[in-house]
Design a protein around this motif. Structure first.
Motif, PDB file in Angstrom:
ATOM      1  N   PHE A 132     -59.633 -69.042 130.724  1.00 51.99           N
ATOM      2  CA  PHE A 132     -59.035 -70.540 130.529  1.00 51.99           C
ATOM      3  C   PHE A 132     -57.462 -70.437 130.752  1.00 51.99           C
ATOM      4  N   PRO A 133     -57.138 -70.538 131.908  1.00 51.68           N
ATOM      5  CA  PRO A 133     -55.565 -70.303 132.435  1.00 51.68           C
ATOM      6  C   PRO A 133     -54.728 -71.360 131.927  1.00 51.68           C
ATOM      7  N   TRP A 134     -55.435 -72.608 131.555  1.00 55.70           N
ATOM      8  CA  TRP A 134     -54.702 -73.903 131.129  1.00 55.70           C
ATOM      9  C   TRP A 134     -54.106 -73.871 129.935  1.00 55.70           C
ATOM     10  N   ILE A 135     -54.625 -72.985 129.129  1.00 52.49           N
ATOM     11  CA  ILE A 135     -54.260 -72.885 127.837  1.00 52.49           C
ATOM     12  C   ILE A 135     -52.962 -71.996 127.566  1.00 52.49           C
ATOM     13  N   THR A 136     -52.124 -72.754 126.876  1.00 52.35           N
ATOM     14  CA  THR A 136     -50.887 -72.019 126.680  1.00 52.35           C
ATOM     15  C   THR A 136     -50.701 -71.222 125.491  1.00 52.35           C
ATOM     16  N   ARG A 137     -49.659 -70.247 125.412  1.00 50.69           N
ATOM     17  CA  ARG A 137     -49.520 -69.484 124.339  1.00 50.69           C
ATOM     18  C   ARG A 137     -49.649 -70.415 123.021  1.00 50.69           C
ATOM     19  N   THR A 138     -48.571 -71.352 122.997  1.00 47.64           N
ATOM     20  CA  THR A 138     -48.346 -72.233 121.927  1.00 47.64           C
ATOM     21  C   THR A 138     -49.582 -72.948 121.507  1.00 47.64           C
ATOM     22  N   MET A 139     -50.291 -73.340 122.475  1.00 48.01           N
ATOM     23  CA  MET A 139     -51.793 -74.255 122.042  1.00 48.01           C
ATOM     24  C   MET A 139     -52.534 -73.015 121.451  1.00 48.01           C
ATOM     25  N   TRP A 140     -52.717 -72.068 121.796  1.00 50.70           N
ATOM     26  CA  TRP A 140     -53.648 -70.983 121.396  1.00 50.70           C
ATOM     27  C   TRP A 140     -53.267 -70.731 119.908  1.00 50.70           C
ATOM     28  N   ALA A 141     -52.018 -70.477 119.663  1.00 51.15           N
ATOM     29  CA  ALA A 141     -51.425 -70.127 118.527  1.00 51.15           C
ATOM     30  C   ALA A 141     -52.020 -71.122 117.481  1.00 51.15           C
ATOM     31  N   GLN A 142     -51.593 -72.407 117.713  1.00 47.61           N
ATOM     32  CA  GLN A 142     -51.898 -73.393 116.886  1.00 47.61           C
ATOM     33  C   GLN A 142     -53.595 -73.566 116.670  1.00 47.61           C
ATOM     34  N   PHE A 143     -54.165 -73.482 117.738  1.00 52.99           N
ATOM     35  CA  PHE A 143     -55.723 -73.547 117.484  1.00 52.99           C
ATOM     36  C   PHE A 143     -56.253 -72.498 116.742  1.00 52.99           C
ATOM     37  N   HIS A 144     -55.685 -71.185 116.970  1.00 56.49           N
ATOM     38  CA  HIS A 144     -56.448 -70.236 116.257  1.00 56.49           C
ATOM     39  C   HIS A 144     -55.799 -69.997 114.901  1.00 56.49           C
ATOM     40  N   ALA A 145     -54.691 -70.407 114.495  1.00 57.06           N
ATOM     41  CA  ALA A 145     -54.396 -70.927 113.239  1.00 57.06           C
ATOM     42  C   ALA A 145     -55.214 -71.776 112.389  1.00 57.06           C
ATOM     43  N   THR A 146     -55.554 -72.787 113.061  1.00 53.21           N
ATOM     44  CA  THR A 146     -56.142 -73.848 112.430  1.00 53.21           C
ATOM     45  C   THR A 146     -57.824 -73.400 112.261  1.00 53.21           C
ATOM     46  N   LYS A 147     -58.246 -72.837 113.329  1.00 54.90           N
ATOM     47  CA  LYS A 147     -59.621 -72.377 113.034  1.00 54.90           C
ATOM     48  C   LYS A 147     -59.930 -71.238 112.345  1.00 54.90           C
ATOM     49  N   SER A 148     -59.043 -70.547 111.813  1.00 52.91           N
ATOM     50  CA  SER A 148     -59.021 -69.172 111.182  1.00 52.91           C
ATOM     51  C   SER A 148     -58.992 -69.505 109.560  1.00 52.91           C
TER      52      SER A 148
END
Length: 133
Positions: free
Chosen positions: A22-38
């Motif tokens: 998913f190349p459109w996912i930025t590192r900032t977006m991923w960090a926020q998403f991962h933190a929320t879902k973890s």
């Protein structure tokens, strides 16, 4: 897509990142998403919904649009059948909710027969049809 990200990346013990797939996912977006879902709360909620879904023995195959998203398509199928003087798909099922239920789970074949991938759905459909005849 969220369920894919959670299942393949957040819950994965090796914790890969989705940037290649998913190349459109930025590192900032991923960090926020991962933190929320973890969080433990998020995981508990996910497990509760997973258990609830496991109880569904008659899942539909309508996609995210649900029944309302298919009404126009089903209407067009019925009109095309009427114009060609052939019975509409699932014509042997009662009108309304019962027919919509069957359409959401069955697959009409070219020869007019209907296939249900789930054997339990087939049995329910047979009961629906037998009560109307």
């Amino acid at each position: 897509m969220k369920s894919t990200l959670v299942g393949e990346y957040v819950l994965n013990p090796y914790d890969p990142t989705p940037f290649e797939k998913f190349p459109w996912i930025t590192r900032t977006m991923w960090a926020q998403f991962h933190a929320t879902k973890s969080t433990p709360e998020s995981r508990a909620k996910s497990e509760a919904y997973r258990a609830l879904q496991a109880r569904n023995v008659h899942p539909h195959r309508l996609g995210t649009g649900g029944y309302s998203g298919k009404q126009e398509q089903w209407q067009k199928e019925d009109e095309a059948a009427a114009q060609s003087n052939t019975p509409p798909p699932f014509a042997d099922a009662p009108e309304g909710r019962a027919r919509n239920w069957a359409r959401a789970r069955g697959i009409p074949n070219c020869d007019g027969t209907i296939t249900f991938p789930n054997a339990k759905d087939q049995r329910v459909y047979e009961k629906l049809v037998s009560t109307t005849h």
